[in-house]
Design an enzyme around this catalytic site. Structure first.
Site, short mmCIF file in Angstrom:
data_model
loop_
_atom_site.label_atom_id
_atom_site.label_comp_id
_atom_site.label_asym_id
_atom_site.label_seq_id
_atom_site.Cartn_x
_atom_site.Cartn_y
_atom_site.Cartn_z
N GLY A 175 2.28 13.56 -1.34
CA GLY A 175 3.03 13.11 0.05
C GLY A 175 4.00 12.21 -0.39
O GLY A 175 3.93 11.53 -0.72
N GLN A 184 9.69 5.62 2.96
CA GLN A 184 9.17 5.18 1.28
C GLN A 184 10.68 5.26 0.55
O GLN A 184 11.13 5.54 -0.38
CB GLN A 184 7.55 6.41 0.63
CG GLN A 184 6.71 5.84 0.89
CD GLN A 184 5.72 6.49 0.53
OE1 GLN A 184 5.33 7.54 1.08
NE2 GLN A 184 5.30 6.32 -0.96
N CYS A 240 -0.53 5.72 -4.41
CA CYS A 240 1.15 6.08 -3.35
C CYS A 240 2.15 6.08 -4.51
O CYS A 240 2.37 5.07 -5.25
CB CYS A 240 1.24 4.85 -2.33
SG CYS A 240 1.77 4.88 -1.24
N LEU A 241 3.09 6.70 -3.61
CA LEU A 241 4.59 6.69 -5.24
C LEU A 241 4.71 5.29 -5.00
O LEU A 241 5.68 4.99 -5.62
CB LEU A 241 5.05 7.96 -4.71
CG LEU A 241 5.47 9.13 -4.85
CD1 LEU A 241 5.76 10.34 -4.48
CD2 LEU A 241 4.87 9.05 -5.80
N HIS A 257 -3.18 9.43 5.15
CA HIS A 257 -2.10 8.34 3.92
C HIS A 257 -0.86 8.72 4.23
O HIS A 257 -0.84 7.21 4.77
CB HIS A 257 -2.55 8.80 2.95
CG HIS A 257 -1.09 7.49 2.06
ND1 HIS A 257 -2.27 7.15 1.00
CD2 HIS A 257 -0.45 8.09 1.45
CE1 HIS A 257 -1.63 6.73 0.49
NE2 HIS A 257 -0.10 7.20 0.62
N GLU A 258 -0.48 9.62 5.31
CA GLU A 258 1.34 9.70 5.26
C GLU A 258 1.52 9.09 6.79
O GLU A 258 2.67 8.63 6.84
CB GLU A 258 1.88 10.80 4.97
CG GLU A 258 1.34 11.50 4.02
CD GLU A 258 1.85 10.48 2.43
OE1 GLU A 258 2.98 9.91 3.45
OE2 GLU A 258 1.61 10.59 1.42
N HIS A 309 1.41 5.44 6.65
CA HIS A 309 3.15 5.11 6.44
C HIS A 309 3.96 4.72 7.32
O HIS A 309 4.71 3.52 7.49
CB HIS A 309 3.72 5.84 5.21
CG HIS A 309 3.53 5.37 4.27
ND1 HIS A 309 3.83 4.42 3.03
CD2 HIS A 309 3.02 6.60 3.17
CE1 HIS A 309 3.11 4.31 2.46
NE2 HIS A 309 3.51 5.40 1.68
NI NI Z 1 2.21 6.72 0.13
#
Ligand code: NI
Length: 162
Positions: A46, A51, A88-89, A130-131, A134
């Site tokens: 995701g 991000q 998380c990226l 999660h997304e 953000h």
């Molecule tokens: Ni993330």
């Protein structure tokens, strides 16, 4: 398509609230295409627009059943609870256990502005939570109750979840 530059945990951008998308135009489509490419390139499941330094309510995800694009997603209802590992990226090299709802009902727009509703469970429910977090400046590390330090530990947790 192009890879976008990733924003990491130290960056204040990740703590800002993203604004709704109002124009479903070429620029949005380019952002979505770039986000998907960036997510696949970095082996993520995701990615949210903040991000890649864009403060708009846009997320992409692929939990194994194909690409899902969500614009202006809203959580309508949640049910139950699940424990599982997250990464998380924007927080490279770390993993942690987070409690999330087991079932999530959400609505969102597609790249053309059409509204849809989705009911998701398990990993996809986790991913949606999660997304969308953000988009409100929330990171999983804020909700993590235990950090995972080794691959062995991660395997154990994933085994528990399955
Ligand atoms: Ni993330």
């Amino acid at each position: 398509m192009a890879l976008r530059k990733m924003v990491y945990i130290e960056d204040e951008l990740l703590r800002k609230k993203s604004r709704p998308v109002e124009k479903f135009d070429e620029k949005l489509h380019k952002l979505l295409d770039d986000m998907a490419e960036t997510m696949y390139h970095t082996n993520g499941v995701g990615l949210a627009a903040p991000q890649v330094a864009v403060l708009r309510r846009v997320v992409v995800m692929d939990c194994g059943d194909g690409l899902i694009e969500m614009i202006n997603p809203e959580i309508l209802e949640t049910e139950g609870e699940q424990d599982g590992p997250e990464g998380c990226l924007s927080v490279p090299g770390r993993r942690g256990m987070v409690k999330r709802p087991m079932v999530v009902r959400a609505r969102f727009q597609d790249r053309n502005g059409e509204w849809y509703e989705i009911e998701a469970d398990e990993l996809l429910a986790r991913c949606i939570m999660h997304e969308t977090d953000h988009l409100d400046g929330v990171l999983y590390v804020d909700k993590m109750y235990r950090e995972i330090f080794s691959d062995e530990e991660l395997e154990e947790e994933e085994g528990e979840e399955a």
